[in-house]
Design a protein around this motif. Structure first.
Motif, PDB file in Angstrom:
ATOM      1  N   GLU A 179      22.286-130.462 -98.374  1.00 26.43           N
ATOM      2  CA  GLU A 179      21.676-130.177 -99.673  1.00 26.43           C
ATOM      3  C   GLU A 179      21.643-128.682 -99.948  1.00 26.43           C
ATOM      4  OE1 GLU A 179      17.895-132.112 -99.530  1.00 26.43           O
ATOM      5  OE2 GLU A 179      18.729-134.106 -99.955  1.00 26.43           O
ATOM      6  N   GLU A 180      21.384-127.897 -98.917  1.00 23.57           N
ATOM      7  CA  GLU A 180      21.371-126.433 -99.066  1.00 23.57           C
ATOM      8  C   GLU A 180      22.736-125.916 -99.506  1.00 23.57           C
ATOM      9  OE1 GLU A 180      21.335-122.574 -96.059  1.00 23.57           O
ATOM     10  OE2 GLU A 180      20.358-124.428 -95.413  1.00 23.57           O
TER      11      GLU A 180
ATOM     12  N   GLY B 222      18.642-132.416 -88.776  1.00 20.56           N
ATOM     13  CA  GLY B 222      18.450-131.725 -90.043  1.00 20.56           C
ATOM     14  C   GLY B 222      19.707-131.591 -90.869  1.00 20.56           C
TER      15      GLY B 222
ATOM     16  N   LYS C 196      20.939-133.470 -93.236  1.00 17.95           N
ATOM     17  CA  LYS C 196      20.729-133.717 -94.667  1.00 17.95           C
ATOM     18  C   LYS C 196      20.277-132.444 -95.378  1.00 17.95           C
ATOM     19  CE  LYS C 196      18.147-136.560 -97.979  1.00 17.95           C
ATOM     20  NZ  LYS C 196      17.136-137.638 -98.143  1.00 17.95           N
ATOM     21  N   ASP C 197      19.367-131.716 -94.758  1.00 16.97           N
ATOM     22  CA  ASP C 197      18.887-130.461 -95.352  1.00 16.97           C
ATOM     23  C   ASP C 197      20.015-129.436 -95.457  1.00 16.97           C
ATOM     24  OD1 ASP C 197      16.350-131.525 -95.531  1.00 16.97           O
ATOM     25  OD2 ASP C 197      15.667-130.657 -93.642  1.00 16.97           O
TER      26      ASP C 197
ATOM     27  N   SER D 274      25.285-129.175 -88.031  1.00 18.59           N
ATOM     28  CA  SER D 274      23.876-129.022 -88.414  1.00 18.59           C
ATOM     29  C   SER D 274      23.312-127.646 -88.100  1.00 18.59           C
ATOM     30  CB  SER D 274      23.024-130.093 -87.713  1.00 18.59           C
ATOM     31  OG  SER D 274      23.081-129.929 -86.302  1.00 18.59           O
TER      32      SER D 274
END
Length: 266
Positions: A49-50, A43, A45-46, A16
């Motif tokens: 996706e990034e 974070g 998931k972010d 992460s």
């Protein structure tokens, strides 16, 4: 086995932030699909996706806590059931600078569990999956501290010495298989503002040895894929830590590290 388009994935733990995130980005830049793992509420998931949006690779993520063996075994079982993997990066780890006599048992147990147990158990559980591939790679993250016993860290360098020994021994054991094992010994890393600030309190040496995580990741992945057994960025620091006598290095490093928890100046 349920596979996603018969793809093979790279597993990165502690993904992460910091070096783990840098590893994930570097692997994605090579057009490799990812399985990212970190603690819940970090974070992840972010991050997934990034990376997926920028590099157009498949990114799966799992949030779990490595402080219990059951979670590690459950994660490995799920990965083995659903995916083929050909890279495992055991990056998840924890350290800190504290007086050994003042910490509680939870602090000690967490370092031992995450740094030693999690790496060992996850490797053991995922190894059959890795062996199924024509070629597979394991990168275990140790530390320059593995060769530099030091006060006010105590347990952390010992745990990283275990990772070095474990990696070297397992590499020899698996030398006639398609699984190659490397161990990296990074030095001080600018992983986040809190850690960077803490290292900078060590004074000139701390600031001098700080390396950005993206540089470490790029170098390490290139060496991993070349099957190099030991990966170091600062060879001078590495060999110095192994050659200089402990009667000199332990008191010196302890005094430097102690600055992280005091207001002592250079």
């Amino acid at each position: 086995m349920k596979e996603i388009n018969n793809k093979t994935f790279a597993v990165v733990t502690g993904a992460s932030q910091g070096l783990g995130k840098a590893f994930a980005i570097e692997i994605a830049s090579l057009n490799r699909d990812l399985i990212l793992v970190s603690l819940p509420n970090q974070g992840l998931k972010d991050v997934a996706e990034e990376i997926k949006g920028k590099y157009h690779v498949e990114v799966i993520f799992f949030e779990t806590d490595f402080t219990t063996n059951e979670n590690i075994i459950q994660l490995a079982g799920l990965i083995n059931k659903e995916f083929n993997i050909d890279i495992l990066i055991n990056n998840a780890g924890i350290g800190g600078t504290r007086s050994f006599s003042e910490v509680n048992l939870d602090y000690i147990n967490t370092i031992l569990q995450v740094n030693i147990h999690a790496t060992t158990i996850l490797t053991h559980q995922l190894l059959p999956n890795l062996k199924r591939q024509h070629q597979a790679y394991i990168l275990n993250v140790s530390s320059i501290a593995a060769f530099s016993p030091v006060g006010y860290k105590t347990v952390y360098p010992a745990s990283k010495l275990f990772i070095h020994s474990f990696s070297r021994g397992l590499r020899e054991e698996l030398k006639n298989t398609g699984v190659s094992i490397s161990v990296i010994h990074p030095g001080a890393m600018a992983t986040n503002p809190e850690i960077t600030s803490r290292i900078e309190k060590q004074g000139f040496m701390g600031k001098l040895t700080l390396i950005k995580t993206d540089r470490i990741a790029k170098y390490a992945i290139a060496r991993l894929l070349k099957k190099e057994p030991i990966v170091v960025l600062s060879k001078l620091t590495f060999f110095t830590s192994k050659i200089l006598p402990e009667w000199l290095t332990i008191p010196l490093m302890t005094r430097i590290v102690k600055r992280e928890i005091t207001n002592e100046t250079i």
